[in-house]
Motif scaffolding. Structure first.
Motif, PDB file in Angstrom:
ATOM      1  N   LEU A 133       0.826  -1.227  -0.089  1.00 32.55           N
ATOM      2  CA  LEU A 133       0.138   0.135   0.003  1.00 32.55           C
ATOM      3  C   LEU A 133       0.971   1.263   0.143  1.00 32.55           C
ATOM      4  O   LEU A 133       0.434   2.247  -0.596  1.00 32.55           O
ATOM      5  CB  LEU A 133      -0.844   0.023   1.109  1.00 32.55           C
ATOM      6  CG  LEU A 133      -1.929  -1.110   1.198  1.00 32.55           C
ATOM      7  CD1 LEU A 133      -2.671  -0.933   2.609  1.00 32.55           C
ATOM      8  CD2 LEU A 133      -3.010  -0.812   0.136  1.00 32.55           C
ATOM      9  N   ALA A 134       2.064   1.273   0.675  1.00 37.16           N
ATOM     10  CA  ALA A 134       2.775   2.385   0.843  1.00 37.16           C
ATOM     11  C   ALA A 134       3.434   2.628  -0.628  1.00 37.16           C
ATOM     12  O   ALA A 134       3.801   3.554  -1.161  1.00 37.16           O
ATOM     13  CB  ALA A 134       3.861   2.133   1.930  1.00 37.16           C
ATOM     14  N   ARG A 135       4.026   1.680  -1.019  1.00 41.87           N
ATOM     15  CA  ARG A 135       4.765   1.697  -2.626  1.00 41.87           C
ATOM     16  C   ARG A 135       3.823   2.219  -3.634  1.00 41.87           C
ATOM     17  O   ARG A 135       4.316   2.826  -4.419  1.00 41.87           O
ATOM     18  CB  ARG A 135       5.216  -0.023  -2.938  1.00 41.87           C
ATOM     19  CG  ARG A 135       6.459  -0.198  -2.289  1.00 41.87           C
ATOM     20  CD  ARG A 135       7.112  -1.336  -3.161  1.00 41.87           C
ATOM     21  NE  ARG A 135       6.284  -2.298  -3.599  1.00 41.87           N
ATOM     22  CZ  ARG A 135       5.655  -3.441  -3.018  1.00 41.87           C
ATOM     23  NH1 ARG A 135       6.260  -3.658  -1.706  1.00 41.87           N
ATOM     24  NH2 ARG A 135       5.015  -4.297  -3.562  1.00 41.87           N
ATOM     25  N   ARG A 136       2.521   1.786  -3.418  1.00 43.24           N
ATOM     26  CA  ARG A 136       1.506   2.102  -4.482  1.00 43.24           C
ATOM     27  C   ARG A 136       0.627   3.539  -4.041  1.00 43.24           C
ATOM     28  O   ARG A 136      -0.281   3.815  -4.877  1.00 43.24           O
ATOM     29  CB  ARG A 136       0.561   1.146  -4.884  1.00 43.24           C
ATOM     30  CG  ARG A 136       1.303  -0.078  -5.304  1.00 43.24           C
ATOM     31  CD  ARG A 136       0.537  -1.215  -5.508  1.00 43.24           C
ATOM     32  NE  ARG A 136      -0.377  -1.213  -6.407  1.00 43.24           N
ATOM     33  CZ  ARG A 136      -0.436  -2.006  -7.512  1.00 43.24           C
ATOM     34  NH1 ARG A 136       0.254  -2.931  -7.642  1.00 43.24           N
ATOM     35  NH2 ARG A 136      -1.612  -1.870  -8.300  1.00 43.24           N
ATOM     36  N   LYS A 137       0.822   4.135  -3.146  1.00 41.60           N
ATOM     37  CA  LYS A 137       0.213   5.307  -2.607  1.00 41.60           C
ATOM     38  C   LYS A 137      -0.169   6.369  -3.593  1.00 41.60           C
ATOM     39  O   LYS A 137      -1.138   6.833  -3.719  1.00 41.60           O
ATOM     40  CB  LYS A 137       0.673   5.960  -1.293  1.00 41.60           C
ATOM     41  CG  LYS A 137       1.950   6.650  -1.607  1.00 41.60           C
ATOM     42  CD  LYS A 137       2.570   6.988  -0.219  1.00 41.60           C
ATOM     43  CE  LYS A 137       3.777   7.798  -0.478  1.00 41.60           C
ATOM     44  NZ  LYS A 137       4.556   8.161   0.812  1.00 41.60           N
ATOM     45  N   ASP A 138       0.842   6.618  -4.623  1.00 39.38           N
ATOM     46  CA  ASP A 138       0.661   7.450  -5.787  1.00 39.38           C
ATOM     47  C   ASP A 138      -0.420   7.032  -6.623  1.00 39.38           C
ATOM     48  O   ASP A 138      -1.014   7.803  -7.559  1.00 39.38           O
ATOM     49  CB  ASP A 138       1.845   7.955  -6.467  1.00 39.38           C
ATOM     50  CG  ASP A 138       2.442   6.333  -7.299  1.00 39.38           C
ATOM     51  OD1 ASP A 138       2.517   5.347  -6.476  1.00 39.38           O
ATOM     52  OD2 ASP A 138       2.989   6.519  -8.412  1.00 39.38           O
ATOM     53  N   ARG A 139      -0.973   5.945  -6.480  1.00 39.40           N
ATOM     54  CA  ARG A 139      -1.899   5.465  -7.422  1.00 39.40           C
ATOM     55  C   ARG A 139      -3.347   5.503  -6.853  1.00 39.40           C
ATOM     56  O   ARG A 139      -4.364   5.404  -7.546  1.00 39.40           O
ATOM     57  CB  ARG A 139      -1.918   3.899  -7.833  1.00 39.40           C
ATOM     58  CG  ARG A 139      -0.329   3.577  -8.465  1.00 39.40           C
ATOM     59  CD  ARG A 139      -0.300   2.276  -8.794  1.00 39.40           C
ATOM     60  NE  ARG A 139       0.920   1.733  -9.219  1.00 39.40           N
ATOM     61  CZ  ARG A 139       1.307   0.468  -9.807  1.00 39.40           C
ATOM     62  NH1 ARG A 139       0.277  -0.423  -9.917  1.00 39.40           N
ATOM     63  NH2 ARG A 139       2.500   0.480 -10.061  1.00 39.40           N
ATOM     64  N   ARG A 140      -3.584   5.720  -5.742  1.00 41.26           N
ATOM     65  CA  ARG A 140      -4.561   6.058  -4.893  1.00 41.26           C
ATOM     66  C   ARG A 140      -5.419   7.385  -5.213  1.00 41.26           C
ATOM     67  O   ARG A 140      -4.496   8.529  -5.102  1.00 41.26           O
ATOM     68  CB  ARG A 140      -4.610   5.759  -3.542  1.00 41.26           C
ATOM     69  CG  ARG A 140      -5.682   5.662  -2.816  1.00 41.26           C
ATOM     70  CD  ARG A 140      -5.757   5.216  -1.223  1.00 41.26           C
ATOM     71  NE  ARG A 140      -6.915   4.992  -0.730  1.00 41.26           N
ATOM     72  CZ  ARG A 140      -7.077   4.457   0.674  1.00 41.26           C
ATOM     73  NH1 ARG A 140      -5.995   4.509   1.319  1.00 41.26           N
ATOM     74  NH2 ARG A 140      -8.260   4.181   1.045  1.00 41.26           N
ATOM     75  N   ALA A 141      -6.441   7.588  -5.663  1.00 39.33           N
ATOM     76  CA  ALA A 141      -7.122   9.060  -5.733  1.00 39.33           C
ATOM     77  C   ALA A 141      -6.956   9.858  -4.537  1.00 39.33           C
ATOM     78  O   ALA A 141      -7.066   9.310  -3.352  1.00 39.33           O
ATOM     79  CB  ALA A 141      -8.517   8.832  -6.258  1.00 39.33           C
ATOM     80  N   PRO A 142      -7.136  11.142  -4.577  1.00 45.50           N
ATOM     81  CA  PRO A 142      -6.949  11.834  -3.440  1.00 45.50           C
ATOM     82  C   PRO A 142      -8.197  11.380  -2.521  1.00 45.50           C
ATOM     83  O   PRO A 142      -9.261  11.135  -2.912  1.00 45.50           O
ATOM     84  CB  PRO A 142      -7.182  13.274  -4.027  1.00 45.50           C
ATOM     85  CG  PRO A 142      -6.717  13.190  -5.442  1.00 45.50           C
ATOM     86  CD  PRO A 142      -7.025  11.764  -5.869  1.00 45.50           C
ATOM     87  N   ARG A 143      -7.949  11.683  -1.038  1.00 46.18           N
ATOM     88  CA  ARG A 143      -8.827  11.449  -0.214  1.00 46.18           C
ATOM     89  C   ARG A 143      -9.660  12.414   0.260  1.00 46.18           C
ATOM     90  O   ARG A 143      -9.073  13.750   0.154  1.00 46.18           O
ATOM     91  CB  ARG A 143      -8.082  10.574   1.068  1.00 46.18           C
ATOM     92  CG  ARG A 143      -7.221   9.811   0.856  1.00 46.18           C
ATOM     93  CD  ARG A 143      -7.690   8.302   0.509  1.00 46.18           C
ATOM     94  NE  ARG A 143      -8.284   7.966   1.688  1.00 46.18           N
ATOM     95  CZ  ARG A 143      -9.577   7.526   1.652  1.00 46.18           C
ATOM     96  NH1 ARG A 143     -10.144   7.194   0.300  1.00 46.18           N
ATOM     97  NH2 ARG A 143     -10.125   7.040   2.733  1.00 46.18           N
ATOM     98  N   PRO A 144     -10.994  12.435   0.416  1.00 52.13           N
ATOM     99  CA  PRO A 144     -11.759  13.460   0.890  1.00 52.13           C
ATOM    100  C   PRO A 144     -11.305  13.916   2.264  1.00 52.13           C
ATOM    101  O   PRO A 144     -10.660  13.210   3.217  1.00 52.13           O
ATOM    102  CB  PRO A 144     -13.284  12.777   0.960  1.00 52.13           C
ATOM    103  CG  PRO A 144     -13.107  11.392   1.003  1.00 52.13           C
ATOM    104  CD  PRO A 144     -11.754  11.352   0.344  1.00 52.13           C
ATOM    105  N   SER A 145     -11.341  15.178   2.345  1.00 50.46           N
ATOM    106  CA  SER A 145     -10.814  15.992   3.527  1.00 50.46           C
ATOM    107  C   SER A 145     -11.988  15.548   4.825  1.00 50.46           C
ATOM    108  O   SER A 145     -12.902  15.533   4.520  1.00 50.46           O
ATOM    109  CB  SER A 145     -10.852  17.417   3.784  1.00 50.46           C
ATOM    110  OG  SER A 145     -10.254  17.721   2.563  1.00 50.46           O
TER     111      SER A 145
END
Length: 145
Positions: A133-145
């Protein structure tokens, strides 16, 4: 009078209900279907407020429909979204991480049905560890605030 005997009124007319019985829920073009895939259909039930399955992936595409409640769905590369009862969803499977499928409501249960095309010899669901999950964090869409 038997089924083969039409009786005095003649043969029973055929139903035309089939002409309007279909409601399109979704259309999708999955990126791949695993060679020799087998199909599995399951019902998933989460109690009120349950976060659902930890981040995971499926060996092939999955197609679902929410029967009751509201699912909080998040698939890698897409923003999280709420899928209410009566709506369909799908995910491509393969290398794509499925982050969330939990119950969006804390007052009612969530029930959904999923049909998965599974790769032979591989589990239909594999959990993803924190390191990946840490290695691929750039592939995750921005999280809602």
């Amino acid at each position: 009078m038997s089924d083969s005997d039409p009786g005095p009124a003649g043969p029973k007319p055929r139903s035309t209900a089939w002409q309007t019985a279909l409601t399109m829920l979704q259309e999708a073009e999955p990126p791949f279907i695993p060679q020799g895939a087998h199909v599995m259909t399951v019902v998933v039930e989460f109690p009120p407020g349950d976060p659902g399955t930890p981040p995971h992936r499926h060996s092939g595409p999955a197609f679902g429909y929410v029967l009751e409640g509201e699912m909080l769905l998040e698939v890698e590369g897409e923003p999280e979204r709420v899928v209410p009862a009566g709506e369909a969803f799908w995910e491509p499977g393969g290398d794509v991480i499925h982050y969330q499928d939990g119950n969006n409501r804390d007052d009612i249960p969530l029930r959904f049905i999923v049909t998965m095309l599974c790769e032979p010899g591989r589990p239909m669901l594999t959990l993803v560890d924190e390191e990946e999950l840490a290695r691929r964090k750039d592939r995750r869409a921005p999280r809602p605030s």
